[in-house]
Design an enzyme around this catalytic site. Sequence first.
Site, PDB file in Angstrom:
ATOM      1  CE  LYS A   1      -0.197  34.516  -4.407  1.00 21.58           C
ATOM      2  NZ  LYS A   1       0.919  33.949  -3.614  1.00 21.58           N
TER       3      LYS A   1
ATOM      4  CG  ASP B   1       2.656  33.411   2.483  1.00 19.50           C
ATOM      5  OD1 ASP B   1       1.799  32.979   1.686  1.00 19.50           O
ATOM      6  OD2 ASP B   1       2.811  32.938   3.614  1.00 19.50           O
TER       7      ASP B   1
END
Length: 195
Positions: free
Chosen positions: A13, A69
């Site tokens: 990420k 998220d």
Amino acid sequence: MKPIVFATNNSHKLSEIRAILGAQFSIKSLSDIGCHADIPETADTLEGNALQKARYVFEHYHTACFADDTGLEVTALKGAPGVHTARYAYPDRQDTEANTDRLLRELQGKADRSARFRTVIAYIDNNGEEHLFDGIVEGHITTERRGIEGFGYDPVFAPNDTGRTFAQMGVTAKNNISHRARAVAKLCDFLNKHQ
């Protein structure tokens, strides 16, 4: 420019966000600021989880930060795995291979394989003001894994009109169209106007 903390220690990420945002922003990870806590994600929405993580960092480290998220929402599974995307196979741990296996198993024999990836980013500025940004990519779940790039469900998620999975198109091409890229673009636009 002051650094902005991205509330993650996920190297995939982190590199993806840094690649999308470019050199104009100094993005720090949780470990960069000495945070090794397992920040809870107990909300029942993507927005709730992103806010929960960002608030934790802001309350403990008093710095501008953002958290994300991401959920894979599959039509035939009534939006599952959704908020449980990372822990779909096992509620107590992340296992991307097992998650993908479960998804493919549950879609066996189903004609509708449409799905979407959705990312929500919660950003908290130095004044404690909260902002939400989202990005969505529509696509479908393939019947088998294809490609070796990326991570998570990338080998089985094919964005509409591409003919390839995220894992087949490579990181650069994925970063141009991904759900995370779309949410980050909104964050980047906001930061450029308000920094």
